[in-house]
Design an enzyme around this catalytic site. Sequence first.
Site, short mmCIF file in Angstrom:
data_model
loop_
_atom_site.label_atom_id
_atom_site.label_comp_id
_atom_site.label_asym_id
_atom_site.label_seq_id
_atom_site.Cartn_x
_atom_site.Cartn_y
_atom_site.Cartn_z
CD GLU A 7 -19.19 -110.90 58.14
OE1 GLU A 7 -20.05 -110.28 58.77
OE2 GLU A 7 -19.09 -112.14 58.16
CE LYS A 8 -17.03 -107.25 60.76
NZ LYS A 8 -17.19 -108.70 61.02
CG ASP A 103 -17.78 -112.26 61.09
OD1 ASP A 103 -16.55 -112.25 60.93
OD2 ASP A 103 -18.43 -111.27 61.45
CG ASP A 105 -22.60 -115.35 61.84
OD1 ASP A 105 -22.28 -115.18 60.64
OD2 ASP A 105 -22.77 -114.40 62.63
CE1 TYR A 328 -18.47 -113.14 64.32
CE2 TYR A 328 -19.79 -114.98 65.12
CZ TYR A 328 -19.65 -113.86 64.32
OH TYR A 328 -20.68 -113.46 63.51
NE ARG A 330 -21.95 -108.93 64.86
CZ ARG A 330 -22.88 -108.02 64.60
NH1 ARG A 330 -24.11 -108.41 64.33
NH2 ARG A 330 -22.60 -106.75 64.57
#
Length: 649
Positions: A7-8, A103, A105, A328, A330
Amino acid sequence: MKLYIAEKPSLGRAIADALPKPHKKQQGFIEVGNGDVVSWCIGHILEQVEPDAYDQKYKKWDMQHLPIVPDAWQLKPKSQTRSQLTILRKLVKQCDAIVHAGDPDREGQLLIDEVIDYLKVSKTKKAQIERLLISDLNLAAVKRALNALKPNSDFIPLSISALARSRADWLYGINLTRAFTIVGKKSGYQGVLSVGRVQTPILGLVVSRDNEIDNFVSKPFYEVLAQIETKSGDTFKAKWQPSEACQPYMDDENRVLVKALAENVVTRINNKPAVVSEIKTEQKKQFAPLPYNLSALQIDAAKAFSMNAKLVLDICQGLYEKHKLITYPRSDSRYLPKDQLKQAPQIINLMAQSTLPFAEHAKNADKSIVSKAWNDKKVTAHHAIIPTEKSANNINLSSFEKNIYQLIVRQYLAQFFPAFTYEQTKLSLDISGGEFRVNCKNPQQQGWKVLFKKSSGQTNSNKQTQTNEQEEQTLPALNKGDILHCQRGELVEKNTQPPQSFTDATLLQAMTGIARYVTDTDIKKILKDTDGLGTEATRAGIIELLFKRGFLERQGKQIKATLVGKSLVKALPDLATKPDMTAQWEATLNAICEQKSNYQSFMTPLVSVIENMVKQASSLSFSGLPQGKATNNFKKKRFSRKKKFAKTA
């Protein structure tokens, strides 16, 4: 060649560190020793197109064009990350297999899935995509995750849910912002009236609370306490319980409003016998609070350190990505997979060796205790936020980072302490025909509560203090039928208090416990089991957005609506400003994740609602809005480009 798409960049580097060496760092990707490649997005590198991309006529804000509902949805590359998309396009063509490493989610799931779809990956290759779920960036945790890849197809419901929410926010924001801004302009207001599916009901909550406070009229009410003495000379206080005959003199919260009534009770019980009519003693247990999800952590950080939600999230991201001290952040879950118990002893031992204050508690933790936090059935793509298998001793943490990290550690260590146990005694007395009660709590084992001792600077509210005084009384051994002595009655005069203004903590609590503010009883039942308004990842940003748009302001710790915010809510229909509708949509989005609902069951009624609200907009009165051009800085700086914010939540 296998392509990992993270994701990043920080996640991409963590994945590469766990793969064979040597590594070759290239522009936008890393080649690892076995020929595989790790690349990444930079958050969302695709975004929804503006209405005029579907038809040039939509450049003009015209009520006749509404609602705008695309027949075929389109995405476009973000200009600032276009070069990374070009790199991914090339790598996707070259690779034999893809590993989705967004991520854990639903937003992380959609973020990579939409890139894969946009790059037109073949059906064959798409069917073989694997899912890598990483919630801890430390090397050992990443290696464990790499050995537990799952089919990406198992997570499609998460992606569909996120896609539905993304499109809903676009439809709702674009159409209603345009509709109400057009009508507002006709009424003389020259600013943009930004309306969002989630942000506007949140603003509505604050405006409603402000109105309650402004219109509140304090009234006196009266209580009676009886000073009781036993034969052995012990004393305690019991509180009068008004009977049904007193109802005409009480409010709807059973508070006595007539002073003469309370004075009469005081006179009647002075120097009179008090007979024990009922006594019940029970042994009680209270287990440790669950580990944190993001909202629970933000709420506690606001209470303890007056930190706003956005700041807490930013600090958590640093603790996760930069320092690798927490999992993680979030997360919406407060539970842990049972498999995580294998890492618990090492984590606790690291905490015990720490130079931070929680070390002593870690030394006293009982590793054999398995709390209710370990529950595989309640863990989805991510688990609760906990410390990782990494020491903080050699890391220079800021005071903010230390505070948040210690909250997370404390909540985790609490899982390895026994229950708080106490003896609860409920006593009823008959004094001159009136009922008086005592409710006492006698602690026997502090258990996990030793981790939560309040500092000397922390104080309770008056209401909480009075409640504690009642509970902390010590009762002697008594039996039903015992005759005690009421020395005197005591009249206590109080005043009804207005509701408290929202703070960072209580506004987050309102968003997560939105059922309390919903009027429809059926929806209220549904929402008790859902996550409320917004998501763990979006709540902080939405609150921050309302401040940036000039709809909310801070007065010390209090959050208040501005004149523009109040005027906007007053002008809008109830459907747009109350949480009922959008909360119900959040419940449907969660149901899509759990495969209990589908995309069409969410989008079809949404479009119908938007059509009706656009029709209603033209008949609304916007007379309450300030006339002429908006004078605040926000209007000048942020309303100059309408499309910049029109599609947001």
